[in-house]
Design a protein around this motif. Sequence first.
Motif, PDB file in Angstrom:
ATOM      1  N   ARG A 153      12.847 -20.246 -18.876  1.00 63.41           N
ATOM      2  CA  ARG A 153      13.242 -18.950 -17.878  1.00 63.41           C
ATOM      3  C   ARG A 153      12.959 -17.656 -18.276  1.00 63.41           C
ATOM      4  O   ARG A 153      12.329 -17.004 -17.594  1.00 63.41           O
ATOM      5  CB  ARG A 153      14.811 -19.513 -17.664  1.00 63.41           C
ATOM      6  N   PHE A 154      13.431 -17.463 -19.758  1.00 61.08           N
ATOM      7  CA  PHE A 154      13.197 -16.050 -20.374  1.00 61.08           C
ATOM      8  C   PHE A 154      11.666 -15.701 -20.517  1.00 61.08           C
ATOM      9  O   PHE A 154      11.149 -14.749 -20.116  1.00 61.08           O
ATOM     10  CB  PHE A 154      13.965 -16.031 -21.683  1.00 61.08           C
ATOM     11  N   ALA A 155      10.875 -16.689 -20.856  1.00 62.34           N
ATOM     12  CA  ALA A 155       9.545 -16.519 -21.139  1.00 62.34           C
ATOM     13  C   ALA A 155       8.679 -16.204 -19.805  1.00 62.34           C
ATOM     14  O   ALA A 155       7.806 -15.453 -19.883  1.00 62.34           O
ATOM     15  CB  ALA A 155       8.814 -17.728 -21.856  1.00 62.34           C
ATOM     16  N   LEU A 156       9.141 -16.909 -18.646  1.00 62.17           N
ATOM     17  CA  LEU A 156       8.510 -16.689 -17.314  1.00 62.17           C
ATOM     18  C   LEU A 156       9.015 -15.253 -16.940  1.00 62.17           C
ATOM     19  O   LEU A 156       7.966 -14.561 -16.462  1.00 62.17           O
ATOM     20  CB  LEU A 156       9.045 -17.635 -16.446  1.00 62.17           C
ATOM     21  N   ARG A 157      10.095 -14.711 -17.297  1.00 58.24           N
ATOM     22  CA  ARG A 157      10.293 -13.403 -16.767  1.00 58.24           C
ATOM     23  C   ARG A 157       9.466 -12.385 -17.636  1.00 58.24           C
ATOM     24  O   ARG A 157       9.240 -11.542 -17.226  1.00 58.24           O
ATOM     25  CB  ARG A 157      11.893 -13.259 -17.154  1.00 58.24           C
TER      26      ARG A 157
END
Length: 466
Positions: A153-157
């Motif tokens: 989730r964080f990496a996609l952001r």
Amino acid sequence: MATSVSAGPTPRNSVVRPALETRLAEENAAYRAGRPLSAARAARNSRGGFSGGVPMHWMRDWPQPFPMVIEAAQGNRLRDIDGNEIVDFCLGDTGAMLGHAPVPVMEAMRRQETRGLTYMLPSEDVERVGELLQDRFGLPCWQVAVTASDANRFALRAARAATGRKRILVFDGCYHGTAEDTLVDLVDGKTVARRSLLGQVQDPSLTTVMIPFNDRAALLAELAMTDIACVIAEPVMTNCGMILPEEGFWEFLRAETRKVGTLLLLDETHTISTGPGGYGRAHDLEPDLFVLGKPVAGGVPAAVWGMSQAVNDKLFAARPESEHGHSGIGTTLAGNALQLACMRATLEELMTPENYARMLSGAEQLDAGIRALIATHGLPWHTARVGARLEVVFSPTSVRNAAEARAAGDVLIENFLHVSLLNRGFLLTPFHNMMLVSPDTTEADIAAFLAAFADVLNLLPLEPAR
């Protein structure tokens, strides 16, 4: 290394399904008879307490009549409350890939318990763990999360922040945890929200496109729109059966994404079974972002996500000076002292070339033995393997995408194999019967498993092919 091998001789036999249903009922009865205490616990739990009688609803997805309750686990062994000892080839679906209660991690936990577990400040292990991650996986900048779901989730952001683009691309049959952007399906050529996705306000298909794995034409068509921030993928798909990349697919994808400024995010939570640096490092895929969860701290809840220097710089340049952190990235317990201590022990003492050599050697023996038994019985099956991770696929040849993997699936045969092998002392994953070899798996364990597998195949009611 990822390998897929056909079953050998032309298949001779097909399964008689009504007879197999009877055999499965017999195996389920044997399972119940051998676990009266777990059965009683399941009956009591169903009346209240945890929803569905389990602390996490996936624990209801095992094919046996009720979950066995585990009393202890060590190495590659489980013992349930009824005293049954099981050789574990599931290993927490990779969370315990390096063994249950590994000594280096347990020692690290004991050292850390006197120093505190979480401070929301860096511990002394931060510098060393950062160096280990850089050296192991080749990316310069790292952050810690609690789960791979969070890390994805964080990496996609971060990918969206770095590129200024909204859309991401995923492959049909993918699984990247609970990251909402990836919970879509491919139906009649269209990307739609997954039917089982609950409570989602915005349809993820508005910003996510899904295509078949190994489909170069579909990939080029989407990349040509130049609005894809990131391709997120397992280098070998492992959630819809095991789907291996075709020769040259990853080199093609990496070259084409670079042409249009699309980032590549590899989720190696399962494919870390390939080797100490994962599949991407072994095959020089050079991702822009990288996620690893489950086994990175020896079973302690932890995950890491890495970035190229360019992504890192753009991410932190986007941070408003007047605000704290980045909204939607990070949690209070992420990067805590216990995680860092256990990650250091895992990276230094467990994810070693020596341990991987044992795992890969064992997986090769297991693979060869299973293939020989499939050929002996003339079954239309083959094996697929990525490093120490292995599956039996119910088709005579490799599957190249999720549609072919689904067509090859057979829940009745899966369930029969799973429960029958568990009754003989061997645990596989509760979905498509993945097998994982740990450093603790011995040649004797593999030989015993193959003997049990032969016994179970002999119980298959087969009808000669016409």
